[in-house]
Write a protein that holds these residues in place. Sequence first.
Motif, PDB file in Angstrom:
ATOM      1  N   ILE A  71       0.873  -1.163   0.000  1.00  0.00           N
ATOM      2  CA  ILE A  71       0.000   0.000   0.000  1.00  0.00           C
ATOM      3  C   ILE A  71       0.911   1.214   0.000  1.00  0.00           C
ATOM      4  CG2 ILE A  71      -1.785   1.295   1.220  1.00  0.00           C
ATOM      5  CD1 ILE A  71      -2.517  -1.341   2.656  1.00  0.00           C
ATOM      6  N   GLY A  72       0.724   2.100  -0.962  1.00  0.00           N
ATOM      7  CA  GLY A  72       1.511   3.329  -1.016  1.00  0.00           C
ATOM      8  C   GLY A  72       0.679   4.500  -0.523  1.00  0.00           C
ATOM      9  N   PHE A  73       1.304   5.368   0.274  1.00  0.00           N
ATOM     10  CA  PHE A  73       0.632   6.546   0.828  1.00  0.00           C
ATOM     11  C   PHE A  73       1.231   7.778   0.163  1.00  0.00           C
ATOM     12  CE2 PHE A  73       0.438   3.156   3.871  1.00  0.00           C
ATOM     13  CZ  PHE A  73      -0.848   3.227   4.373  1.00  0.00           C
ATOM     14  N   PHE A  74       0.389   8.523  -0.562  1.00  0.00           N
ATOM     15  CA  PHE A  74       0.852   9.672  -1.336  1.00  0.00           C
ATOM     16  C   PHE A  74       0.354  10.977  -0.735  1.00  0.00           C
ATOM     17  CE2 PHE A  74       1.564   6.287  -4.192  1.00  0.00           C
ATOM     18  CZ  PHE A  74       2.473   6.713  -5.133  1.00  0.00           C
ATOM     19  N   ARG A  75       1.204  11.998  -0.788  1.00  0.00           N
ATOM     20  CA  ARG A  75       0.843  13.336  -0.342  1.00  0.00           C
ATOM     21  C   ARG A  75      -0.024  13.977  -1.413  1.00  0.00           C
ATOM     22  NH1 ARG A  75       1.817  18.501  -1.189  1.00  0.00           N
ATOM     23  NH2 ARG A  75       2.177  19.926   0.511  1.00  0.00           N
ATOM     24  N   GLY A  76      -1.057  14.680  -0.995  1.00  0.00           N
ATOM     25  CA  GLY A  76      -1.934  15.379  -1.929  1.00  0.00           C
ATOM     26  C   GLY A  76      -1.379  16.716  -2.338  1.00  0.00           C
ATOM     27  N   SER A  77      -2.156  17.436  -3.109  1.00  0.00           N
ATOM     28  CA  SER A  77      -1.690  18.693  -3.689  1.00  0.00           C
ATOM     29  C   SER A  77      -1.539  19.818  -2.680  1.00  0.00           C
ATOM     30  CB  SER A  77      -2.640  19.131  -4.804  1.00  0.00           C
ATOM     31  OG  SER A  77      -3.946  19.276  -4.274  1.00  0.00           O
ATOM     32  N   ASP A  78      -2.255  19.755  -1.562  1.00  0.00           N
ATOM     33  CA  ASP A  78      -2.163  20.846  -0.592  1.00  0.00           C
ATOM     34  C   ASP A  78      -1.838  20.355   0.810  1.00  0.00           C
ATOM     35  OD1 ASP A  78      -4.490  19.617   0.045  1.00  0.00           O
ATOM     36  OD2 ASP A  78      -5.773  21.356  -0.220  1.00  0.00           O
ATOM     37  N   GLY A  79      -1.217  19.203   0.922  1.00  0.00           N
ATOM     38  CA  GLY A  79      -0.916  18.634   2.225  1.00  0.00           C
ATOM     39  C   GLY A  79      -2.053  17.760   2.731  1.00  0.00           C
ATOM     40  N   ALA A  80      -3.231  17.961   2.190  1.00  0.00           N
ATOM     41  CA  ALA A  80      -4.374  17.084   2.438  1.00  0.00           C
ATOM     42  C   ALA A  80      -4.621  16.365   1.115  1.00  0.00           C
ATOM     43  CB  ALA A  80      -5.589  17.905   2.861  1.00  0.00           C
ATOM     44  N   ASN A  81      -5.802  15.885   0.880  1.00  0.00           N
ATOM     45  CA  ASN A  81      -6.176  15.309  -0.413  1.00  0.00           C
ATOM     46  C   ASN A  81      -5.196  14.255  -0.929  1.00  0.00           C
ATOM     47  OD1 ASN A  81      -8.392  16.980  -0.403  1.00  0.00           O
ATOM     48  ND2 ASN A  81      -7.372  18.569  -1.580  1.00  0.00           N
ATOM     49  N   GLY A  82      -4.569  13.507  -0.041  1.00  0.00           N
ATOM     50  CA  GLY A  82      -3.676  12.434  -0.462  1.00  0.00           C
ATOM     51  C   GLY A  82      -4.459  11.261  -1.017  1.00  0.00           C
TER      52      GLY A  82
END
Length: 185
Positions: A71-82
């Motif tokens: 499972i990969g955990f990605f950062r979103g565009s504004d620090g949220a929204n991952g």
Amino acid sequence: INLGGTANYNQGVPLAVKAVAENTAEVLTKIWDGGNFAFSIDRSSTNTDANTELYRLGLNYANNGAANGYIGFFRGSDGANGYLTLGTSNTERMRISYDGKVGIGTTSPGRTLDVRGDAQILSTSSTGLRIVGGASSEVYMIFGDADDNSMGGMAYNNATNTLDIDCNNGVALSFNSSRNATFAG
């Protein structure tokens, strides 16, 4: 538990926790089975830019990183929204976007469930596909191609209890609530 900088993961220790520097991409924790397999938490990247995989949780074989199943955990565009990815053989297979859309075979799901490729419903007994909508809504199946994604299909209007079968972007056959048929042309 080793919290002092470097952990030797090949000692067969059931649990090894590595304290790493803030800007280091490497394995943080491994839980060994005593052989070649481990469950690991990896810091994938120190890059905190949008859409960067920061952590990976997965199966580690013979110290090759969490590449087998993960499972990969990605950062979103504004620090949220991952978003999350599920992968095998170090290749992404499924993505869950920040807004809950699930993509299989695509990195940018456009619907609640977006499947790119073949799908199959298989059973040794009776099986089916049920599409259920609200009492006053329309439920439908649409067929198309890359140039026109709605060339034909079937639509059932729950409010009027009518069924339309479309072909070449137009109604070819329509059934009313009394089951009477009307053919186009």
